[in-house]
Design a protein around this motif. Structure first.
Motif, short mmCIF file in Angstrom:
data_model
loop_
_atom_site.label_atom_id
_atom_site.label_comp_id
_atom_site.label_asym_id
_atom_site.label_seq_id
_atom_site.Cartn_x
_atom_site.Cartn_y
_atom_site.Cartn_z
N VAL A 178 -41.64 59.12 -20.98
CA VAL A 178 -42.61 58.71 -19.96
C VAL A 178 -42.83 59.81 -18.93
CG1 VAL A 178 -43.14 57.03 -18.16
CG2 VAL A 178 -42.09 56.27 -20.30
N ALA A 179 -41.75 60.26 -18.27
CA ALA A 179 -41.89 61.28 -17.23
C ALA A 179 -42.28 62.64 -17.82
CB ALA A 179 -40.58 61.42 -16.45
N GLY A 180 -42.04 62.82 -19.12
CA GLY A 180 -42.38 64.07 -19.78
C GLY A 180 -43.67 63.98 -20.57
N LEU A 181 -43.60 63.46 -21.78
CA LEU A 181 -44.75 63.41 -22.68
C LEU A 181 -45.93 62.67 -22.06
CD1 LEU A 181 -46.23 63.68 -25.40
CD2 LEU A 181 -44.93 61.68 -26.20
N CYS A 182 -45.71 61.44 -21.60
CA CYS A 182 -46.83 60.63 -21.08
C CYS A 182 -47.41 61.23 -19.79
CB CYS A 182 -46.37 59.20 -20.83
SG CYS A 182 -45.91 58.31 -22.34
N ARG A 183 -46.54 61.72 -18.92
CA ARG A 183 -47.02 62.32 -17.67
C ARG A 183 -47.86 63.56 -17.96
NH1 ARG A 183 -45.34 66.41 -14.32
NH2 ARG A 183 -43.67 66.89 -15.80
N ASN A 184 -47.37 64.43 -18.86
CA ASN A 184 -48.09 65.66 -19.16
C ASN A 184 -49.45 65.37 -19.80
OD1 ASN A 184 -46.01 67.24 -18.16
ND2 ASN A 184 -44.99 67.44 -20.14
N TYR A 185 -49.47 64.40 -20.71
CA TYR A 185 -50.74 64.05 -21.35
C TYR A 185 -51.71 63.46 -20.33
CZ TYR A 185 -54.15 62.00 -24.53
OH TYR A 185 -55.33 61.66 -25.16
N SER A 186 -51.19 62.60 -19.47
CA SER A 186 -52.06 61.97 -18.46
C SER A 186 -52.69 63.00 -17.54
CB SER A 186 -51.24 60.96 -17.64
OG SER A 186 -50.79 59.90 -18.44
N TYR A 187 -51.89 63.99 -17.11
CA TYR A 187 -52.44 65.06 -16.28
C TYR A 187 -53.50 65.86 -17.03
CZ TYR A 187 -49.22 64.68 -12.31
OH TYR A 187 -48.55 64.26 -11.19
N ARG A 188 -53.22 66.09 -18.31
CA ARG A 188 -54.12 66.93 -19.11
C ARG A 188 -55.48 66.29 -19.31
NH1 ARG A 188 -52.14 71.04 -23.44
NH2 ARG A 188 -54.06 71.60 -24.55
N VAL A 189 -55.50 64.98 -19.57
CA VAL A 189 -56.78 64.31 -19.86
C VAL A 189 -57.32 63.57 -18.64
CG1 VAL A 189 -56.18 64.09 -22.29
CG2 VAL A 189 -55.66 62.19 -20.73
N LYS A 190 -56.58 63.64 -17.51
CA LYS A 190 -56.99 62.96 -16.27
C LYS A 190 -57.23 61.47 -16.49
CE LYS A 190 -58.99 67.11 -14.19
NZ LYS A 190 -58.39 68.02 -15.17
N GLU A 191 -56.24 60.86 -17.17
CA GLU A 191 -56.26 59.43 -17.48
C GLU A 191 -54.82 58.95 -17.50
OE1 GLU A 191 -57.20 56.53 -21.34
OE2 GLU A 191 -57.75 58.65 -21.38
N ARG A 192 -54.55 57.78 -16.95
CA ARG A 192 -53.18 57.26 -16.90
C ARG A 192 -52.81 56.64 -18.24
NH1 ARG A 192 -49.55 55.96 -12.83
NH2 ARG A 192 -48.25 54.11 -13.15
N VAL A 193 -51.97 57.34 -19.01
CA VAL A 193 -51.53 56.86 -20.31
C VAL A 193 -50.01 56.86 -20.31
CG1 VAL A 193 -51.58 57.20 -22.80
CG2 VAL A 193 -53.57 57.85 -21.41
N LEU A 194 -49.40 55.69 -20.27
CA LEU A 194 -47.95 55.57 -20.16
C LEU A 194 -47.29 55.01 -21.41
CD1 LEU A 194 -47.61 54.32 -16.46
CD2 LEU A 194 -47.49 56.66 -17.35
N ASP A 195 -48.03 54.95 -22.49
CA ASP A 195 -47.50 54.45 -23.76
C ASP A 195 -47.56 55.58 -24.78
OD1 ASP A 195 -46.80 53.17 -26.09
OD2 ASP A 195 -48.24 51.53 -25.88
N ALA A 196 -46.39 56.05 -25.21
CA ALA A 196 -46.34 57.16 -26.17
C ALA A 196 -47.03 56.79 -27.48
CB ALA A 196 -44.90 57.56 -26.43
N LYS A 197 -46.99 55.51 -27.85
CA LYS A 197 -47.63 55.09 -29.10
C LYS A 197 -49.13 55.39 -29.06
CE LYS A 197 -44.33 51.38 -30.12
NZ LYS A 197 -44.14 49.92 -30.27
N GLU A 198 -49.73 55.24 -27.88
CA GLU A 198 -51.16 55.53 -27.74
C GLU A 198 -51.43 57.02 -27.91
OE1 GLU A 198 -55.28 55.33 -26.99
OE2 GLU A 198 -53.80 53.90 -27.73
N ILE A 199 -50.54 57.86 -27.41
CA ILE A 199 -50.70 59.31 -27.57
C ILE A 199 -50.58 59.70 -29.04
CG2 ILE A 199 -49.79 61.57 -26.90
CD1 ILE A 199 -48.80 60.27 -24.31
N TYR A 200 -49.62 59.10 -29.75
CA TYR A 200 -49.48 59.38 -31.18
C TYR A 200 -50.70 58.87 -31.96
CZ TYR A 200 -44.74 61.24 -31.17
OH TYR A 200 -43.66 62.05 -30.99
#
Length: 300
Positions: A178-200
């Motif tokens: 969450v603090a790593g993968l999800c946070r980094n992705y959220s910053y990158r796409v400027k969208e709050r995404v806190l579920d790793a399954k959604e990133i995958y």
């Protein structure tokens, strides 16, 4: 047969179980975690009251934070209501039962050593990748707690070189889910995404941002594994947390670890710890907390 309550308190959910002396989970409930001390103690007390058909020897509690041997919470993660409180004393006074308090990652490692993936290992490290990074160290068959219970707190170790902004240079801010993968992705796409399954899911649909963040996550976890390997030199490093059940993620992490070993010449010359997924998954915290209580009572 003797029975023990195993309580695993998370920031959003609390898992409560009745564990027998073989490690079998006889009863299990999963509820939203209450936010105040009084409500949280009542929640645990109500669970025990509802299962009086089991005569319980005591209560083992697993939770985030750094707990001293006497149960004083130096930190308490998302369970802020017990920060700087002696949780053991307060829980024993309320429940009228013996209570032990242990960090959630250390509890997981106790369970894995007892009946899990590490039952035949004397020297291993357990890393839990979740909201943050947690960990535990076993040496010569014994859990290492260290000064104030801080041994194994890999998440607060620093992986950056800049002065200041230390929180963002910790391994929890890179190697956690969450603090790593999800946070980094959220910053990158400027969208709050806190579920790793959604990133995958997005990565499988060829989202290049998701693919890049997942690859960076694997590399960051691999760096943590390398540092752990060369500092502690365990026989194996176990990975726990929800990500450990994801075969794709485990393959990616192990591949990144092996790639660094081959690219870093000195590591390619020496024996390195094997990487394993924890076996007990979501039940590990409950089982480990109960097992710690069993071991404590055996010493009395």
């Amino acid at each position: 047969m003797k029975y023990y309550a195993g309580i695993d308190i998370g920031g959003t959910r609390i898992k409560m179980g009745i564990i027998d002396e073989t490690g079998h989970v006889c009863v299990q409930e999963n509820e939203a975690t209450q936010s105040t001390r009084s409500d949280l103690m009542k929640q645990i007390g109500d669970f025990i009251e509802q299962h009086q058909e089991y005569t319980m020897e005591g209560v083992g509690i697993s939770m985030p934070g750094i707990a001293k041997d006497d149960g004083f919470m130096q930190t308490s993660g998302a369970i802020k209501c017990f920060l700087k409180h002696n949780m053991k004393q307060e829980m024993e006074a309320y429940l009228k039962l013996p209570v032990v308090i242990e960090n959630d990652s250390k509890s997981a490692s106790i369970a894995e050593k007892w009946i899990g993936e590490a039952k035949d290992l004397d020297n291993f490290v357990c890393l839990t990748l979740g909201t943050a990074v947690g960990g535990a160290i076993y040496m010569d068959g014994k859990l290492v707690r260290g000064l104030g219970g801080m041994a194994g707190e890999f998440g607060i170790a620093l992986c950056g070189k800049e002065k200041g902004n230390y929180n963002e240079q910790s391994f929890s801010y890179s190697a956690a889910v969450v603090a790593g993968l999800c946070r980094n992705y959220s910053y990158r796409v400027k969208e709050r995404v806190l579920d790793a399954k959604e990133i995958y899911r997005r990565a499988h649909e060829n989202d290049q941002d998701a693919i890049a963040c997942i690859e960076q996550f694997y590399h960051d976890v691999a760096l943590l594994l390398i540092n752990t390997a060369v500092i502690i030199a365990p026989d194996a490093i176990l990975i726990g947390g929800g990500i450990s059940a994801n075969e794709e993620a485990m393959h990616g992490i192990i591949s990144a670890y092996e790639e660094i070993i081959q690219d870093y010449h000195v590591l390619s010359l020496v024996e390195m710890p094997k990487i394993l997924a924890c076996k007990l998954k979501n039940e590990a915290g409950m089982i480990g907390a109960a097992r710690k209580l069993m071991l404590m009572k055996e010493k009395i």
